[in-house]
Design an enzyme around this catalytic site. Sequence first.
Site, short mmCIF file in Angstrom:
data_model
loop_
_atom_site.label_atom_id
_atom_site.label_comp_id
_atom_site.label_asym_id
_atom_site.label_seq_id
_atom_site.Cartn_x
_atom_site.Cartn_y
_atom_site.Cartn_z
N GLU B 73 0.65 -4.05 -11.21
CA GLU B 73 0.59 -3.67 -12.63
C GLU B 73 1.06 -4.78 -13.55
OE1 GLU B 73 1.60 -1.71 -10.22
OE2 GLU B 73 0.37 0.11 -10.36
N HIS B 142 5.06 11.38 -11.49
CA HIS B 142 3.65 11.35 -11.90
C HIS B 142 3.39 12.22 -13.14
CE1 HIS B 142 2.65 9.57 -7.99
NE2 HIS B 142 1.42 9.44 -8.38
C1 LIG Z 1 2.98 1.51 -8.88
C2 LIG Z 1 1.89 2.44 -8.53
N1 LIG Z 1 0.63 2.12 -8.84
C3 LIG Z 1 -0.39 2.95 -8.49
C4 LIG Z 1 -0.14 4.12 -7.84
C5 LIG Z 1 -1.29 5.03 -7.43
N2 LIG Z 1 -1.46 4.95 -5.98
C6 LIG Z 1 -0.85 5.84 -5.18
S1 LIG Z 1 -1.06 5.48 -3.58
C7 LIG Z 1 -1.99 4.13 -3.91
C8 LIG Z 1 -2.51 3.29 -2.80
C9 LIG Z 1 -1.40 2.72 -1.98
O1 LIG Z 1 -1.92 2.10 -0.86
P1 LIG Z 1 -1.01 1.62 0.34
O2 LIG Z 1 0.22 0.97 -0.19
O3 LIG Z 1 -1.85 0.83 1.24
O4 LIG Z 1 -0.54 2.97 1.04
P2 LIG Z 1 -1.45 4.11 1.70
O5 LIG Z 1 -1.73 5.11 0.64
O6 LIG Z 1 -2.67 3.47 2.24
O7 LIG Z 1 -0.60 4.72 2.76
C10 LIG Z 1 -2.15 3.99 -5.29
C11 LIG Z 1 -2.95 2.95 -5.94
C12 LIG Z 1 1.20 4.44 -7.57
N3 LIG Z 1 1.53 5.60 -6.97
N4 LIG Z 1 2.20 3.59 -7.90
#
Ligand SMILES: Cc1ncc(C[n+]2csc(CCOP(=O)(O)OP(=O)(O)O)c2C)c(N)n1
Lengths: 326, 336
Positions: B73, B142
């Site tokens: 971000e 959230h």
């Molecule tokens: C700082 C932030 N940005 C965006 C999000 C929205 N978001 C939630 S999970 C996710 C993907 C995360 O991917 P990863 O770290 O690979 O974990 P996974 O969900 O694959 O276990 C996103 C973009 C968030 N929760 N926090």
Amino acid sequence: MSEKRTSPHRETELLRQMLRIRRFEERCVELYSTEKIRGFMHLYIGEEAVAAGVCHVLTADDAVVSTYREHGHALARGLPMTEIMAEMYGRAAGCSRGRGGSMHIFDASRRFYGGNAVVGGGLPIAVGLALADRCQGRSRVTVCFFGEGAMAEGEFHECLNLASLWRLPVLFACENNRYAMGTALARSQAETDLALRAAAYDVVAWPVDGMDAAAVADAAARATESIRAGAGPHFLELRTYRFRAHSMYDPDRYRTKTEIEEWKHRDPVSSLAERMKAAGDLTDDDVRVMDKEITEEIDRAVAFAERAPLEPVEDLTRFVYSEVTS
Amino acid sequence: MSTRTARPARREDQAAITYREAVRESIREAMHRDERVFLMGEDVGAYGGCFAVSLGLLEEFGPERIRDTPLSESAFVGAGIGAALGGMRPIVEIMTVNFSLLALDQILNNAATLLHMSGGQLNIPLVIRMTTGAGRQLAAQHSHSLEGWYAHIPGLRILAPATLEDARGMLWPALEDPDPVLIFEHGSLYNTSGVLRPGPVGITRSALRRSGRDITLIAYGGTLHKAMKAAEELASGGVEADVIDLRVLRPLDDSLIVESVTRTHRAVIVDEGWRSGSLSAEVSARIVEHAFYELDAPVERVCTAEVPIPYARHLEEAALPQVPAIVAAARRVIAS
Ligand SMILES: Cc1ncc(C[n+]2csc(CCOP(=O)(O)OP(=O)(O)O)c2C)c(N)n1
Ligand SMILES: [Mg+2]
């Protein structure tokens, strides 16, 4: 670890733990469709070997920091399934008293520090827990689970540097399931060799087959032993895959059915079961008994959650500040 | 901003359209009108947009202009600032206001201040869109409504589209603004639908959404519809309310508020932010500063309880401003 440690007892435990997580979440899907569970829910199905393998080697004194995809970590850490289910129902008997839901499972008594839904948000907390252990001369390990997507956040880099600089006892457990929501690994990380990136901070790091619970347990055992011996933070890239969508809202448009099916051939639960059967350490009957016991445990958890009372509305603003008892 | 002749984005007929589609149309239109415009953020492309706002845009405009970013971000918001400085017209999407905190440094210390710090040399024509608000049992990381915080910051323009027209119309003037504009889309609005009355909307004035003579209800974003429902309920009891939609949270346009309160002599402010230090506090202060002698009763505020938003449905509902609480507050103000 060059040669694989095998122990039928350990593998049975790993299998049982993975099956518990799998069946628990399958039930959660049903409960979500009947709106017993609400909000965001992220499934761990396909990734069970990671939580089962890592948590297997931890002691009660160690700490775990997790993400919003944490049902598996919580179960493997030993949180009662009843309390996890009640939390997902939003009940007062839930482990976070209904305040947190699926994404915010906490249990201080088991040193399970949640349930963080801001990507990367748990990493600094893990560093701090380890710092406290260092300050107080305790030989404990803090495990921090996070997805590969989190490695693009500044917090990841700040934390690896800090933990390495101060030689803190942290195990960074990166769950590389190849996607961050809809963003494939190669579209979010310029260098996709994740262990290499951790190594750039002088952190001992290596990749592990995250679909093989025994391999994960071996790697975690080696890493935690080394951390306890004072070698500073370690990083494991646990290569895994989520069989389900990112969350219950995700239409899963960004990957092919073929790719998902290919990974399902490496299902961590059935592949360990097959291997054990081939070695003569497991029978079909054993699996049936195991499955039956797990189903009963889930039934008890659901019954508990169904009966559990709601937190009174008058208590809405409790826990904003600590309640000081004089 | 140089404007090429607008290619009509899509025929806007009498068919119902959702708030989500209205936002999408506004992005499409801007992309067609000005080739310097591009959209960037997490999962805006291949995933189809976190809340499906940008669904289909990748196919239409390609990955250079519908630019997926990693989870970074601070970096991509800061890059939006740099790209704006470099002559582009970025629309940066942050999934929700909760994650915008990772970029708060860039927004406050760079986007909002560069013009002033540089003695007027560096303006930042940047638009940042994000979702805000609660109501979907997403718990405390959230669900928050932090637009009131952003409205504290000089140098930013803060918009809260609550209607289809504003969802459709605010983006283009925001892009034409030479300075940074933040647009807050309340998550509960995306699925709302209706027939859109096409036409330009401004981004400087609040709007009267209903007129009455007995009391002024002031709301914005996700609470506007609750205030409108409350006004209906009050009307059935013979109380006629003015309902003001703030629309622009900064610079706050208080002229309509003052004009309305001067007629009704009574006001209730509805705000999904926490009460202490909230935007509702600012609105209340403006009323006291500019219309104190017109008031027949103390101003009341209906805000979110001062608690991180809890997951359990009954607790979340109790935490948020609800129609019965607005009606009750209005009745108290009328009675006193
Ligand atoms: C700082 C932030 N940005 C965006 C999000 C929205 N978001 C939630 S999970 C996710 C993907 C995360 O991917 P990863 O770290 O690979 O974990 P996974 O969900 O694959 O276990 C996103 C973009 C968030 N929760 N926090
Ligand atoms: Mg991932």
